[in-house]
Design a protein around this motif. Structure first.
Motif, PDB file in Angstrom:
ATOM      1  N   PRO A  46     -15.391   8.502  19.141  1.00 45.29           N
ATOM      2  CA  PRO A  46     -14.015   8.806  18.727  1.00 45.29           C
ATOM      3  C   PRO A  46     -13.193   7.588  18.322  1.00 45.29           C
ATOM      4  N   ARG A  47     -13.684   6.382  18.583  1.00 45.63           N
ATOM      5  CA  ARG A  47     -12.930   5.176  18.259  1.00 45.63           C
ATOM      6  C   ARG A  47     -13.502   4.452  17.040  1.00 45.63           C
ATOM      7  N   SER A  48     -14.220   5.173  16.192  1.00 46.18           N
ATOM      8  CA  SER A  48     -14.830   4.558  15.015  1.00 46.18           C
ATOM      9  C   SER A  48     -13.829   4.440  13.874  1.00 46.18           C
ATOM     10  N   SER A  49     -13.329   3.230  13.664  1.00 48.91           N
ATOM     11  CA  SER A  49     -12.397   3.043  12.554  1.00 48.91           C
ATOM     12  C   SER A  49     -13.110   3.247  11.218  1.00 48.91           C
ATOM     13  N   TYR A  72     -12.983   6.892  10.329  1.00 53.08           N
ATOM     14  CA  TYR A  72     -11.638   7.267   9.893  1.00 53.08           C
ATOM     15  C   TYR A  72     -11.334   6.733   8.494  1.00 53.08           C
ATOM     16  N   GLU A  73     -11.798   5.528   8.194  1.00 49.94           N
ATOM     17  CA  GLU A  73     -11.563   4.974   6.855  1.00 49.94           C
ATOM     18  C   GLU A  73     -12.244   5.826   5.784  1.00 49.94           C
ATOM     19  N   LEU A  74     -13.477   6.229   6.044  1.00 49.76           N
ATOM     20  CA  LEU A  74     -14.199   7.061   5.080  1.00 49.76           C
ATOM     21  C   LEU A  74     -13.534   8.432   4.959  1.00 49.76           C
ATOM     22  N   LEU A  75     -13.102   8.980   6.075  1.00 51.30           N
ATOM     23  CA  LEU A  75     -12.390  10.265   6.054  1.00 51.30           C
ATOM     24  C   LEU A  75     -11.109  10.144   5.224  1.00 51.30           C
ATOM     25  N   ALA A  76     -10.383   9.051   5.382  1.00 52.53           N
ATOM     26  CA  ALA A  76      -9.161   8.848   4.604  1.00 52.53           C
ATOM     27  C   ALA A  76      -9.465   8.755   3.114  1.00 52.53           C
ATOM     28  N   ALA A  87      -6.910   4.620  12.219  1.00 51.87           N
ATOM     29  CA  ALA A  87      -7.995   3.636  12.229  1.00 51.87           C
ATOM     30  C   ALA A  87      -7.477   2.262  12.639  1.00 51.87           C
ATOM     31  N   ILE A  88      -6.300   1.892  12.151  1.00 47.41           N
ATOM     32  CA  ILE A  88      -5.702   0.598  12.504  1.00 47.41           C
ATOM     33  C   ILE A  88      -5.360   0.561  13.996  1.00 47.41           C
ATOM     34  N   ALA A  89      -4.820   1.655  14.501  1.00 50.11           N
ATOM     35  CA  ALA A  89      -4.453   1.708  15.919  1.00 50.11           C
ATOM     36  C   ALA A  89      -5.678   1.545  16.821  1.00 50.11           C
ATOM     37  N   TRP A  93      -9.316  -6.625  10.489  1.00 45.21           N
ATOM     38  CA  TRP A  93      -8.703  -6.628   9.162  1.00 45.21           C
ATOM     39  C   TRP A  93      -9.122  -5.464   8.277  1.00 45.21           C
ATOM     40  N   ARG A  94     -10.330  -4.916   8.453  1.00 49.44           N
ATOM     41  CA  ARG A  94     -10.822  -3.935   7.482  1.00 49.44           C
ATOM     42  C   ARG A  94      -9.981  -2.661   7.382  1.00 49.44           C
ATOM     43  N   PRO A  95      -9.571  -2.044   8.490  1.00 47.26           N
ATOM     44  CA  PRO A  95      -8.695  -0.867   8.327  1.00 47.26           C
ATOM     45  C   PRO A  95      -7.368  -1.220   7.658  1.00 47.26           C
ATOM     46  N   LEU A  96      -6.869  -2.418   7.932  1.00 45.40           N
ATOM     47  CA  LEU A  96      -5.647  -2.858   7.248  1.00 45.40           C
ATOM     48  C   LEU A  96      -5.878  -2.963   5.742  1.00 45.40           C
ATOM     49  N   ARG A  97      -7.036  -3.479   5.365  1.00 43.12           N
ATOM     50  CA  ARG A  97      -7.354  -3.586   3.938  1.00 43.12           C
ATOM     51  C   ARG A  97      -7.397  -2.206   3.285  1.00 43.12           C
ATOM     52  N   SER A  98      -7.981  -1.256   3.966  1.00 41.76           N
ATOM     53  CA  SER A  98      -8.027   0.112   3.423  1.00 41.76           C
ATOM     54  C   SER A  98      -6.617   0.658   3.222  1.00 41.76           C
ATOM     55  N   LEU A  99      -5.740   0.420   4.191  1.00 41.57           N
ATOM     56  CA  LEU A  99      -4.359   0.891   4.054  1.00 41.57           C
ATOM     57  C   LEU A  99      -3.642   0.157   2.921  1.00 41.57           C
TER      58      LEU A  99
END
Length: 186
Positions: A76-79, A82-86, A105-107, A113-119
């Motif tokens: 459940p904590r796989s960022s 979540y990034e792929l889902l987004a 994902a960022i939380a 840095w990677r989830p931030l990059r996606s956002l």
């Protein structure tokens, strides 16, 4: 059987990364078959993510979402999930949902840095350049020696009309990585 799962995952990952190489070797059908067999047999998070990317590449978004849901039940904590889902949500036009998924994902990994990059890319692609610049600034705080991040920050500032800040960020990018060929923004 279960012993073949790592082989299926490896073939599938190779297909996603190097389909041209597999085509030259005449192994595309074998790799596709491995990806299909991987499916619900995928036991770990990595295999499920590989399979979800394969399904997405094949235009099977709803199947990819089901695979990502299964991946998130496992971890459940796989960022990454979540990034792929987004990404899928954005492609389906669910922009608010996609942004919420990226924030989740960022939380989960606030220092990564990677989830931030996606956002930031999401915000930039939605022409929300001020928001993208703020997100890239957070990335710079995490990776101050990464020239690419500084270059992306410069691009966001440039598009937002903050030319002085853009020039400063681009200069820093060049200082950090003077041989980088990707400075077409300059």
């Amino acid at each position: 059987g279960e012993d073949a799962l790592p082989l299926h995952a490896a073939y599938c990952e190779l297909m996603l990364a190097r389909s041209d190489m597999l085509m030259d070797a005449g192994a595309v059908q074998e790799a596709e078959s491995s990806c299909e067999r991987l499916g619900d047999q995928a036991a770990d998070l990595g295999d499920r993510l590989v399979h979800a990317r394969y399904l997405l590449q094949r235009g099977r978004e709803s199947d990819a979402i089901r695979q990502l849901d299964a991946a998130l039940r496992l971890q459940p904590r796989s960022s990454s999930a979540y990034e792929l889902l987004a990404r899928i949500q954005r492609e389906q036009g669910n922009l608010v949902e996609a942004e919420h998924t990226l924030v989740r994902a960022i939380a989960l990994q606030p220092g990564y840095w990677r989830p931030l990059r996606s956002l930031a890319l999401f915000q930039f692609n939605e022409s929300r350049y001020e928001d993208a610049a703020q997100t890239y600034r957070r990335m710079v705080d995490l990776a101050p020696l990464n020239g690419r991040v500084w270059s992306d920050l410069g691009a966001a500032h440039f598009m937002a009309g903050n030319l002085g800040q853009a020039a400063d960020a681009f200069k820093r990018a060049v200082q950090l990585e003077p041989s980088q060929a990707g400075y077409s923004n300059l």
